[in-house]
Design a protein around this motif. Structure first.
Motif, PDB file in Angstrom:
ATOM      1  N   LEU A 168      14.637 -50.215 -13.795  1.00  0.00           N
ATOM      2  CA  LEU A 168      13.319 -50.116 -14.419  1.00  0.00           C
ATOM      3  C   LEU A 168      12.348 -49.885 -13.323  1.00  0.00           C
ATOM      4  CD1 LEU A 168      13.422 -53.132 -17.409  1.00  0.00           C
ATOM      5  CD2 LEU A 168      14.216 -50.571 -17.497  1.00  0.00           C
ATOM      6  N   ALA A 169      12.508 -50.770 -12.256  1.00  0.00           N
ATOM      7  CA  ALA A 169      11.431 -50.588 -11.223  1.00  0.00           C
ATOM      8  C   ALA A 169      11.525 -49.222 -10.329  1.00  0.00           C
ATOM      9  CB  ALA A 169      11.538 -51.644 -10.152  1.00  0.00           C
ATOM     10  N   ALA A 170      12.782 -48.752 -10.739  1.00  0.00           N
ATOM     11  CA  ALA A 170      12.869 -47.448  -9.949  1.00  0.00           C
ATOM     12  C   ALA A 170      12.664 -46.213 -10.918  1.00  0.00           C
ATOM     13  CB  ALA A 170      14.358 -47.025  -9.484  1.00  0.00           C
ATOM     14  N   GLY A 171      12.151 -46.496 -12.018  1.00  0.00           N
ATOM     15  CA  GLY A 171      11.786 -45.598 -13.197  1.00  0.00           C
ATOM     16  C   GLY A 171      12.983 -44.994 -13.990  1.00  0.00           C
ATOM     17  N   PHE A 172      13.757 -45.640 -14.250  1.00  0.00           N
ATOM     18  CA  PHE A 172      14.814 -45.372 -15.201  1.00  0.00           C
ATOM     19  C   PHE A 172      14.830 -46.079 -16.449  1.00  0.00           C
ATOM     20  CE2 PHE A 172      16.854 -44.448 -10.911  1.00  0.00           C
ATOM     21  CZ  PHE A 172      17.318 -43.278 -11.105  1.00  0.00           C
ATOM     22  N   LEU A 205      25.902 -56.759 -13.644  1.00  0.00           N
ATOM     23  CA  LEU A 205      24.805 -56.748 -14.658  1.00  0.00           C
ATOM     24  C   LEU A 205      23.854 -57.959 -14.638  1.00  0.00           C
ATOM     25  CD1 LEU A 205      27.287 -56.195 -18.069  1.00  0.00           C
ATOM     26  CD2 LEU A 205      25.782 -54.370 -16.633  1.00  0.00           C
ATOM     27  N   GLU A 206      22.587 -57.578 -14.574  1.00  0.00           N
ATOM     28  CA  GLU A 206      21.602 -58.625 -14.740  1.00  0.00           C
ATOM     29  C   GLU A 206      21.699 -59.439 -15.953  1.00  0.00           C
ATOM     30  OE1 GLU A 206      19.458 -59.111 -12.239  1.00  0.00           O
ATOM     31  OE2 GLU A 206      19.742 -57.381 -11.011  1.00  0.00           O
ATOM     32  N   LYS A 207      21.506 -60.595 -15.680  1.00  0.00           N
ATOM     33  CA  LYS A 207      21.783 -61.667 -16.716  1.00  0.00           C
ATOM     34  C   LYS A 207      20.801 -61.604 -17.899  1.00  0.00           C
ATOM     35  CE  LYS A 207      25.271 -63.507 -14.629  1.00  0.00           C
ATOM     36  NZ  LYS A 207      26.681 -62.756 -15.284  1.00  0.00           N
ATOM     37  N   ASP A 208      19.554 -60.758 -17.747  1.00  0.00           N
ATOM     38  CA  ASP A 208      18.576 -61.054 -18.494  1.00  0.00           C
ATOM     39  C   ASP A 208      18.429 -59.616 -19.499  1.00  0.00           C
ATOM     40  OD1 ASP A 208      17.665 -59.510 -16.371  1.00  0.00           O
ATOM     41  OD2 ASP A 208      15.610 -60.229 -16.403  1.00  0.00           O
ATOM     42  N   MET A 209      19.446 -58.803 -19.251  1.00  0.00           N
ATOM     43  CA  MET A 209      19.486 -57.229 -19.663  1.00  0.00           C
ATOM     44  C   MET A 209      20.576 -57.347 -20.852  1.00  0.00           C
ATOM     45  SD  MET A 209      17.431 -55.458 -17.594  1.00  0.00           S
ATOM     46  CE  MET A 209      17.737 -53.958 -17.324  1.00  0.00           C
ATOM     47  N   ILE A 210      20.262 -56.467 -21.800  1.00  0.00           N
ATOM     48  CA  ILE A 210      21.082 -56.270 -22.971  1.00  0.00           C
ATOM     49  C   ILE A 210      22.193 -55.225 -22.572  1.00  0.00           C
ATOM     50  CG2 ILE A 210      21.420 -55.229 -25.462  1.00  0.00           C
ATOM     51  CD1 ILE A 210      18.426 -56.279 -25.758  1.00  0.00           C
ATOM     52  N   LEU A 255      26.407 -49.689 -20.636  1.00  0.00           N
ATOM     53  CA  LEU A 255      24.980 -49.393 -20.624  1.00  0.00           C
ATOM     54  C   LEU A 255      24.169 -50.418 -20.768  1.00  0.00           C
ATOM     55  CD1 LEU A 255      23.090 -46.629 -20.747  1.00  0.00           C
ATOM     56  CD2 LEU A 255      22.956 -47.364 -23.277  1.00  0.00           C
ATOM     57  N   TYR A 256      23.273 -50.719 -19.779  1.00  0.00           N
ATOM     58  CA  TYR A 256      22.148 -51.801 -20.022  1.00  0.00           C
ATOM     59  C   TYR A 256      20.830 -51.583 -19.957  1.00  0.00           C
ATOM     60  CZ  TYR A 256      21.528 -51.948 -14.711  1.00  0.00           C
ATOM     61  OH  TYR A 256      21.056 -51.803 -13.561  1.00  0.00           O
ATOM     62  N   TYR A 257      19.670 -52.139 -20.531  1.00  0.00           N
ATOM     63  CA  TYR A 257      18.751 -51.862 -20.718  1.00  0.00           C
ATOM     64  C   TYR A 257      17.598 -53.191 -20.959  1.00  0.00           C
ATOM     65  CZ  TYR A 257      20.108 -51.818 -25.319  1.00  0.00           C
ATOM     66  OH  TYR A 257      20.670 -52.105 -26.888  1.00  0.00           O
ATOM     67  N   ALA A 258      16.334 -53.154 -20.878  1.00  0.00           N
ATOM     68  CA  ALA A 258      15.617 -54.366 -21.006  1.00  0.00           C
ATOM     69  C   ALA A 258      15.555 -54.930 -21.976  1.00  0.00           C
ATOM     70  CB  ALA A 258      14.211 -53.863 -20.512  1.00  0.00           C
ATOM     71  N   ARG A 277      15.402 -54.812 -27.030  1.00  0.00           N
ATOM     72  CA  ARG A 277      15.668 -54.023 -28.207  1.00  0.00           C
ATOM     73  C   ARG A 277      14.325 -53.442 -28.980  1.00  0.00           C
ATOM     74  NH1 ARG A 277      19.661 -58.243 -28.723  1.00  0.00           N
ATOM     75  NH2 ARG A 277      21.779 -57.140 -28.852  1.00  0.00           N
ATOM     76  N   ARG A 278      13.435 -54.139 -28.621  1.00  0.00           N
ATOM     77  CA  ARG A 278      12.027 -53.895 -29.298  1.00  0.00           C
ATOM     78  C   ARG A 278      11.261 -52.752 -28.431  1.00  0.00           C
ATOM     79  NH1 ARG A 278       8.518 -58.760 -30.993  1.00  0.00           N
ATOM     80  NH2 ARG A 278       7.366 -57.226 -31.768  1.00  0.00           N
ATOM     81  N   HIS A 279      10.686 -51.968 -29.181  1.00  0.00           N
ATOM     82  CA  HIS A 279       9.768 -50.880 -28.550  1.00  0.00           C
ATOM     83  C   HIS A 279      10.592 -50.011 -27.547  1.00  0.00           C
ATOM     84  CE1 HIS A 279       6.897 -53.060 -31.056  1.00  0.00           C
ATOM     85  NE2 HIS A 279       6.919 -54.219 -29.915  1.00  0.00           N
ATOM     86  N   MET A 280      11.696 -49.797 -27.656  1.00  0.00           N
ATOM     87  CA  MET A 280      12.386 -48.862 -26.902  1.00  0.00           C
ATOM     88  C   MET A 280      11.992 -47.474 -27.176  1.00  0.00           C
ATOM     89  SD  MET A 280      16.414 -50.343 -27.822  1.00  0.00           S
ATOM     90  CE  MET A 280      17.147 -49.022 -27.044  1.00  0.00           C
ATOM     91  N   PRO A 281      12.059 -46.736 -25.710  1.00  0.00           N
ATOM     92  CA  PRO A 281      11.812 -45.306 -25.738  1.00  0.00           C
ATOM     93  C   PRO A 281      12.612 -44.569 -26.838  1.00  0.00           C
ATOM     94  CG  PRO A 281      11.739 -46.205 -23.682  1.00  0.00           C
ATOM     95  CD  PRO A 281      12.396 -47.251 -24.516  1.00  0.00           C
ATOM     96  N   PRO A 282      12.130 -43.837 -27.529  1.00  0.00           N
ATOM     97  CA  PRO A 282      12.802 -43.045 -28.680  1.00  0.00           C
ATOM     98  C   PRO A 282      14.062 -42.578 -28.146  1.00  0.00           C
ATOM     99  CG  PRO A 282      10.528 -42.740 -29.090  1.00  0.00           C
ATOM    100  CD  PRO A 282      10.827 -43.386 -27.642  1.00  0.00           C
ATOM    101  N   PRO A 283      14.031 -41.665 -26.845  1.00  0.00           N
ATOM    102  CA  PRO A 283      15.509 -41.176 -26.588  1.00  0.00           C
ATOM    103  C   PRO A 283      16.340 -42.237 -26.047  1.00  0.00           C
ATOM    104  CG  PRO A 283      13.413 -40.012 -25.453  1.00  0.00           C
ATOM    105  CD  PRO A 283      13.011 -41.146 -26.244  1.00  0.00           C
TER     106      PRO A 283
END
Length: 302
Positions: free
Chosen positions: A137-141, A151-156, A274-277, A279-285
């Protein structure tokens, strides 16, 4: 006056357009008293009357008419922008930026990318392949792909690709004819090897087996690189033993350019995620990609 509530301005425009609190309230799905209160706040902030209202009629004052004329284009632009944003839920567009390991970029993403982009042609996919671990996320992905231990523990995290992968070991026929075939992982300490070095400079030792039977060795390296293409080429050239993802070695083994060794020491491990920050307000893509993966991995009903 730049801090006037947009909702109150919109409420005033609706009443002015309909010339009726009741009609405007019905069309907006709110109460007439809520619109009346919004108008009261707006007139209080402006210090000017915008509507003349009696029990029988609602008329627009001169100040109100000028305000409506200025507001209409702006409110129309805002409404259009909101409609477009909402439509992206069903028709997502934009750029999806992923950070993935080399193995994922070469072996796992290719059969996924084609069907996904065919289903979502308005999405542009940007993929950066690197084996180092970064804050995506900090790197703009928008999201990253990693294995369990990273895997970061606070990520989905959701599965992507095969659920089991393996590390395998191989060498060129000419190398084995010259140096002999190792019979045990510790024998590799007496051999030349081709090892992978991550971008942070670390070259991890080789682990063989699973559970209590795991054996770890850190053999000397003839070639130390952070690009799998060079590593495989070095192995094919007979410069030493290579140990890496089995998917990288299979084409060379099938072609006879490499020979698998220590096959009883092949190491299995869970496939990537695949991991991301959140579920709410995710970018549509990203939302579209996550939904696509979930459908793709859903078992077929019988």
């Amino acid at each position: 006056m730049n801090d006037l509530p947009l909702a109150d301005l919109d409420a005033f425009a609706a009443v002015a357009r309909e010339r009726s609190f009741r009609t405007a309230a019905k069309k907006r799905g709110v109460s007439a008293s809520a619109l009346s209160e919004a108008l009261r706040r707006l007139e209080s902030r402006l210090g000017v009357r915008l509507l003349n209202r009696t029990t029988r009629s609602v008329t627009v004052t001169e100040a109100g008419r000028r305000l409506v004329e200025r507001l209409a284009p702006a409110l129309g632009e805002i409404a259009g922008a909101l409609d477009q944003a909402a439509s992206e839920i069903d028709n997502p567009a934009g750029t999806l930026r992923l950070n993935v390991p080399t193995i994922v970029a070469r072996e796992i993403l290719p059969p996924i990318v084609g069907p996904f982009l065919q289903a979502r042609p308005a999405i542009t996919l940007e993929v950066t392949a690197e084996d180092g671990f970064i804050d995506v996320l900090a790197a703009g992905f928008d999201a990253g792909v990693r294995y369990e231990e990273r895997l970061e523990k606070d990520m989905i995290a959701i599965p992507i690709g095969p659920r089991v992968q393996r590390y395998a070991t191989a060498a060129a026929p000419a190398y084995l004819a010259r140096r002999g075939v190792p019979q045990h992982p510790r024998d590799i300490l007496d051999h030349a090897t081709i090892r992978h070095r991550f971008q942070n400079g670390i070259a991890l030792p080789w682990e063989f087996g699973e559970g209590e039977t795991t054996i770890t060795v850190a053999p000397p390296a003839t070639v130390l690189a952070n690009t799998i293409d060079l590593e495989i080429s070095a192995a094919v050239a007979g410069l030493g033993i290579i140990r890496t993802f089995e998917e990288f070695l299979v084409p060379e083994i099938k072609a006879g350019r490499l020979v698998p060794i220590l096959e009883e020491w092949v190491t299995s491990f869970p496939g990537p995620y695949l991991y991301y920050a959140g579920r709410r307000h995710m970018p549509p893509p990203l939302r579209a990609f996550v939904d696509f993966l979930k459908v793709r991995q859903r078992p077929l009903s019988r």
